[in-house]
Write a protein that holds these residues in place. Structure first.
Motif, mmCIF file in Angstrom:
data_model
loop_
_atom_site.group_PDB
_atom_site.id
_atom_site.type_symbol
_atom_site.label_atom_id
_atom_site.label_comp_id
_atom_site.label_asym_id
_atom_site.label_seq_id
_atom_site.Cartn_x
_atom_site.Cartn_y
_atom_site.Cartn_z
ATOM 1 N N ALA A 1 7.388 -135.535 -32.983
ATOM 2 C CA ALA A 1 6.684 -134.347 -32.497
ATOM 3 C C ALA A 1 7.626 -133.433 -31.721
ATOM 4 O O ALA A 1 7.513 -132.194 -31.795
ATOM 5 N N PRO B 1 2.213 -126.732 -30.336
ATOM 6 C CA PRO B 1 1.556 -127.895 -30.947
ATOM 7 C C PRO B 1 0.882 -128.770 -29.898
ATOM 8 O O PRO B 1 1.269 -128.779 -28.725
ATOM 9 N N VAL C 1 -1.236 -136.438 -33.031
ATOM 10 C CA VAL C 1 -2.664 -136.507 -33.340
ATOM 11 C C VAL C 1 -2.945 -137.817 -34.068
ATOM 12 O O VAL C 1 -2.312 -138.127 -35.086
ATOM 13 N N ILE D 1 -4.843 -133.757 -43.500
ATOM 14 C CA ILE D 1 -4.372 -133.939 -42.122
ATOM 15 C C ILE D 1 -2.860 -133.744 -42.043
ATOM 16 O O ILE D 1 -2.345 -133.036 -41.176
ATOM 17 N N CYS E 1 -1.224 -130.767 -39.842
ATOM 18 C CA CYS E 1 -0.405 -131.191 -38.696
ATOM 19 C C CYS E 1 1.034 -130.727 -38.851
ATOM 20 O O CYS E 1 1.648 -130.245 -37.895
ATOM 21 N N THR F 1 1.506 -127.047 -38.098
ATOM 22 C CA THR F 1 1.383 -126.717 -36.676
ATOM 23 C C THR F 1 2.346 -127.504 -35.797
ATOM 24 O O THR F 1 2.231 -127.494 -34.569
ATOM 25 N N ASN G 1 2.753 -130.744 -35.422
ATOM 26 C CA ASN G 1 2.228 -131.973 -34.826
ATOM 27 C C ASN G 1 2.626 -133.192 -35.652
ATOM 28 O O ASN G 1 2.588 -133.146 -36.892
ATOM 29 N N SER H 1 1.532 -137.077 -36.739
ATOM 30 C CA SER H 1 0.216 -137.701 -36.904
ATOM 31 C C SER H 1 0.354 -139.190 -37.199
ATOM 32 O O SER H 1 1.294 -139.625 -37.863
ATOM 33 N N SER I 1 7.022 -138.203 -38.790
ATOM 34 C CA SER I 1 6.083 -137.095 -38.557
ATOM 35 C C SER I 1 4.693 -137.449 -39.064
ATOM 36 O O SER I 1 3.685 -136.971 -38.542
ATOM 37 N N VAL J 1 -8.804 -130.446 -40.892
ATOM 38 C CA VAL J 1 -8.542 -131.796 -40.398
ATOM 39 C C VAL J 1 -9.848 -132.492 -40.038
ATOM 40 O O VAL J 1 -9.938 -133.712 -40.041
ATOM 41 N N LEU K 1 -5.470 -126.946 -34.007
ATOM 42 C CA LEU K 1 -4.492 -128.009 -33.799
ATOM 43 C C LEU K 1 -3.370 -127.563 -32.871
ATOM 44 O O LEU K 1 -2.307 -128.175 -32.839
ATOM 45 N N THR K 2 -3.608 -126.488 -32.143
ATOM 46 C CA THR K 2 -2.636 -126.023 -31.164
ATOM 47 C C THR K 2 -3.271 -125.941 -29.786
ATOM 48 O O THR K 2 -4.494 -125.872 -29.652
#
Length: 416
Positions: free
Chosen positions: A14, A112, A116, A130, A134, A137, A139, A141, A173, A383, A401-402
């Motif tokens: 992340a 981000p 998640v 997802i 993710c 953005t 992220n 996961s 990631s 998501v 997602l932010t």
């Protein structure tokens, strides 16, 4: 220890994703989409194993439909990923800005969330949705799918991690918890040192378990009883088309119709039309007033306690006659109207009362509940569909997602 290692790897990933360029993230998404199609035979063969095991385990046809991948669905999933590429990257954008009296320029910048964790059941397309959202953005996961889609998810995650490596992004990631042990879910819910948000996608039991056991913020989504109320002013033929679509088009979806409420002044005309239209398609579960008007229905039974609190996810529909829009709203308040609900009406007054009173994440006037979907809303894939009030509601796309951080810029300004 295995989950802690995953959490550590996800947090490091992340950190790198947070500064990845939009072009680099889009490159990974493009490779994912291409390799989904290139590996279609392998993915569909894995999915066939899941379907076979599901049948052996006695899963319903509705649930098997949620599990099923075919060439058309896989192509649609790949195209959803390509659609995410075309969407604006929210990371780094500014929500607002101003200059304070002391000369500091102050803004809020989208960033981000971090890591998640998503716990979901049945649908293998969720794995790709997802991962795509993710990644876009920034992220990382950690995914935990249901045992029903184990073989499908294993192949999908291989495609994702291969694409990440080719795009120069860390494989961690996107990580997947392979073991079906439920204890690992409990451990994930306590991994607050590494995971920033938990999103459960499944039934009420999963949501309840996450809310009660998680030390991480939880977004509740995907569950709720969907209603349509047919008002006395509605065009009955057009309303019937919407009701049929909401119930029959894909009954296993979380935005499919569960309960139909009909104004008593049009019930005698509308319900026989309903019985004829849905003959051989839907089992009608009716309270006494509705049942008396549905005598021509081929599949009809009395509603019992709990039926109007049931998310059917199948070819079953609850039916009730109500006195007016206010009684319809009262029924919905009691019976978990939190997802997608609609009114069929030509009354502006009743439509506005319905919109303002109903507590659902998505409310429709003269439209199908089936529209509650990230792609339909122009958000790309989703998501989850959040049915809570903070921090997101309805289909959760990129912006949901932010988070944001405050950014202050000045000319070496001390605080006086």
């Amino acid at each position: 220890m295995e989950l802690i290692s995953m959490g550590q790897a996800a947090k490091e990933a992340a950190f790198q994703l947070a500064t990845a360029s939009t072009a680099q993230k889009n490159k990974a998404l493009a490779i994912i989409a291409d390799e989904l199609e290139a590996n279609a035979k392998v993915i569909l063969a894995a999915n066939a194993k899941d379907i076979e095991k599901g049948r052996e385990a006695g899963l319903t046809e509705a649930l098997l439909d949620r599990l099923l991948l075919n060439e058309e669905r896989l192509s649609g999933i790949a195209n959803d990923v390509r659609n995410v590429i075309s969407l604006n990257d929210p990371v780094g954008s500014e929500l607002d800005s101003k200059v304070l009296e002391n000369g500091m320029s102050l803004s809020r910048r989208r960033v981000p969330l971090g890591v998640v964790g998503v716990i979901y059941e049945a649908r293998p397309n969720v794995t790709i949705d997802i991962a795509a959202l993710c990644l876009k953005t920034g992220n990382a996961s950690i995914l935990r799918g249901g045992k029903e889609t184990f073989f499908s998810n294993m192949e999908l995650v291989k495609v994702i991690q291969s694409a990440l490596a080719k795009a120069g992004l860390p494989a961690a990631s996107v990580q997947y918890i392979e073991k079906p042990d439920r204890e690992l879910v409990s451990q994930l819910l306590k991994l607050d040192e590494y995971v920033d948000m938990i999103i459960p996608r499944g039934g009420a039991g999963l949501h309840k378990m996450c809310k009660e056991n998680s030390t991480i913020p939880v977004i509740i989504g995907g569950f709720g009883i969907s209603h349509i109320f047919v008002d006395e002013s509605a065009d009955l033929e057009k309303s019937l088309n919407v009701v049929e679509n909401s119930k029959v088009q894909r009954p296993s979806a979380c935005n499919s119709l569960d309960t139909l409420l009909v104004h008593e002044k049009v019930a005698a005309d509308f319900l026989p039309m309903l019985a004829e239209r849905l003959a051989d398609k839907v089992v009608l579960v009716a309270e006494p007033k509705a049942k008396a008007l549905l005598s021509s229905a081929q599949d009809l039974r009395d509603a019992v306690e709990g039926d109007f609190d049931t998310e059917w996810l199948s070819y079953t529909l609850g039916v009730k006659v109500v006195a007016d829009v206010k009684e319809a709203i009262d029924h919905m308040r009691v019976h978990n109207a939190s997802h997608s609900d609609a009114i069929m009406t030509n009354s502006l007054e009743n439509s506005e009362l319905f919109i303002n009173s109903v507590g659902s994440a998505a409310v429709y006037v003269n439209a199908s509940t089936r529209f509650t979907d990230g792609a339909q809303f122009g958000l790309g894939a989703e998501v989850a569909v959040s049915t809570q009030k903070l921090h997101a509601r309805g289909p959760m796309g990129l912006e949901e997602l932010t988070s944001y951080k405050w950014v202050g810029k000045a000319n070496y300004l001390p605080r006086s």
